[in-house]
Design a protein around this motif. Structure first.
Motif, PDB file in Angstrom:
ATOM      1  N   GLY A 128       2.741  18.798 -43.023  1.00 23.41           N
ATOM      2  CA  GLY A 128       1.592  18.293 -43.630  1.00 23.41           C
ATOM      3  C   GLY A 128       1.179  19.849 -44.541  1.00 23.41           C
ATOM      4  N   THR A 129      -0.565  19.754 -44.742  1.00 20.91           N
ATOM      5  CA  THR A 129      -0.945  21.275 -45.255  1.00 20.91           C
ATOM      6  C   THR A 129      -1.628  21.862 -43.870  1.00 20.91           C
ATOM      7  OG1 THR A 129      -1.318  19.906 -46.812  1.00 20.91           O
ATOM      8  CG2 THR A 129      -2.157  22.121 -46.815  1.00 20.91           C
ATOM      9  N   PHE A 130      -2.061  23.100 -43.759  1.00 17.84           N
ATOM     10  CA  PHE A 130      -3.155  23.969 -42.901  1.00 17.84           C
ATOM     11  C   PHE A 130      -3.919  24.360 -44.158  1.00 17.84           C
ATOM     12  CE2 PHE A 130       1.415  24.154 -40.945  1.00 17.84           C
ATOM     13  CZ  PHE A 130       1.117  24.536 -39.583  1.00 17.84           C
ATOM     14  N   SER A 131      -4.607  25.019 -43.983  1.00 19.71           N
ATOM     15  CA  SER A 131      -5.664  25.466 -44.470  1.00 19.71           C
ATOM     16  C   SER A 131      -6.832  26.252 -43.593  1.00 19.71           C
ATOM     17  CB  SER A 131      -6.646  23.817 -45.743  1.00 19.71           C
ATOM     18  OG  SER A 131      -6.767  23.140 -44.341  1.00 19.71           O
ATOM     19  N   LEU A 132      -8.012  26.944 -44.399  1.00 22.15           N
ATOM     20  CA  LEU A 132      -9.845  27.230 -43.499  1.00 22.15           C
ATOM     21  C   LEU A 132      -9.930  26.294 -43.812  1.00 22.15           C
ATOM     22  CD1 LEU A 132      -9.096  31.087 -44.076  1.00 22.15           C
ATOM     23  CD2 LEU A 132      -8.471  29.591 -41.990  1.00 22.15           C
ATOM     24  N   ARG A 133     -11.215  25.927 -42.733  1.00 20.47           N
ATOM     25  CA  ARG A 133     -12.160  24.941 -43.149  1.00 20.47           C
ATOM     26  C   ARG A 133     -13.290  25.570 -42.493  1.00 20.47           C
ATOM     27  NH1 ARG A 133     -10.107  19.835 -40.229  1.00 20.47           N
ATOM     28  NH2 ARG A 133      -9.221  19.131 -42.151  1.00 20.47           N
ATOM     29  N   GLU A 134     -14.527  25.573 -43.596  1.00 20.83           N
ATOM     30  CA  GLU A 134     -15.853  26.038 -43.148  1.00 20.83           C
ATOM     31  C   GLU A 134     -16.512  26.284 -42.512  1.00 20.83           C
ATOM     32  OE1 GLU A 134     -17.003  28.873 -45.679  1.00 20.83           O
ATOM     33  OE2 GLU A 134     -14.831  29.736 -46.782  1.00 20.83           O
ATOM     34  N   ILE A 135     -17.038  26.335 -41.347  1.00 17.41           N
ATOM     35  CA  ILE A 135     -17.953  26.444 -40.386  1.00 17.41           C
ATOM     36  C   ILE A 135     -19.057  26.990 -40.960  1.00 17.41           C
ATOM     37  CG2 ILE A 135     -18.730  25.519 -38.640  1.00 17.41           C
ATOM     38  CD1 ILE A 135     -16.209  26.227 -37.077  1.00 17.41           C
ATOM     39  N   LYS A 136     -20.351  26.319 -40.619  1.00 13.16           N
ATOM     40  CA  LYS A 136     -21.714  26.663 -41.310  1.00 13.16           C
ATOM     41  C   LYS A 136     -22.547  26.942 -40.770  1.00 13.16           C
ATOM     42  CE  LYS A 136     -22.206  22.705 -45.235  1.00 13.16           C
ATOM     43  NZ  LYS A 136     -23.081  21.871 -45.452  1.00 13.16           N
ATOM     44  N   ALA A 137     -23.264  27.777 -40.790  1.00 14.32           N
ATOM     45  CA  ALA A 137     -23.866  28.944 -39.620  1.00 14.32           C
ATOM     46  C   ALA A 137     -24.893  27.396 -39.309  1.00 14.32           C
ATOM     47  CB  ALA A 137     -25.385  29.827 -40.323  1.00 14.32           C
ATOM     48  N   ARG A 138     -25.379  27.810 -37.876  1.00 12.03           N
ATOM     49  CA  ARG A 138     -26.038  27.072 -37.341  1.00 12.03           C
ATOM     50  C   ARG A 138     -26.867  27.341 -36.315  1.00 12.03           C
ATOM     51  NH1 ARG A 138     -21.153  27.221 -35.567  1.00 12.03           N
ATOM     52  NH2 ARG A 138     -20.462  26.682 -33.465  1.00 12.03           N
ATOM     53  N   GLU A 139     -28.010  26.417 -35.397  1.00  8.31           N
ATOM     54  CA  GLU A 139     -28.404  27.411 -34.180  1.00  8.31           C
ATOM     55  C   GLU A 139     -28.673  26.115 -33.135  1.00  8.31           C
ATOM     56  OE1 GLU A 139     -32.782  25.598 -33.230  1.00  8.31           O
ATOM     57  OE2 GLU A 139     -33.467  27.552 -34.494  1.00  8.31           O
ATOM     58  N   GLY A 140     -27.683  26.871 -31.830  1.00  8.33           N
ATOM     59  CA  GLY A 140     -27.444  26.297 -30.570  1.00  8.33           C
ATOM     60  C   GLY A 140     -28.445  27.139 -29.853  1.00  8.33           C
TER      61      GLY A 140
END
Length: 90
Positions: free
Chosen positions: A48-60
């Motif tokens: 498989g492939t390892f990568s970095l995923r971006e998580i967008k800024a959000r309101e919680g």
């Protein structure tokens, strides 16, 4: 399976010492982490492939008070299995 169990199994199957196997596995983890930190993907054929995923800024919301809060953007490691590898589990 724990890291220790993985080391024991790989060492036994490859006829290596557990110490050598531990060094190899730890170095592999360091190499993957270093490549991800440098913005690279790591592709392991037939695995498989390892990568970095971006998580967008959000309101919680604060679960205790219900107050709205801003959650900052971040990056997280991700793994996408090779199709042939995924077939082993169907």
């Amino acid at each position: 399976m724990t890291f220790k169990e993985l080391v024991e199994n790989v060492a036994k199957n490859c006829d290596c010492t557990q110490a050598a196997t531990t060094r190899v596995l730890r170095e592999m983890i360091e190499q993957v982490a270093g490549a991800l930190a440098d913005g690279e993907e790591v592709q392991l054929t037939n695995f498989g492939t390892f990568s970095l995923r971006e998580i967008k800024a959000r309101e919680g919301r604060n679960p205790q008070t219900g107050e709205k809060i801003q959650i900052a953007a971040s990056k997280t490691p991700a793994f996408k299995a090779y199709p042939g590898f995924k077939k082993r589990f169907k």
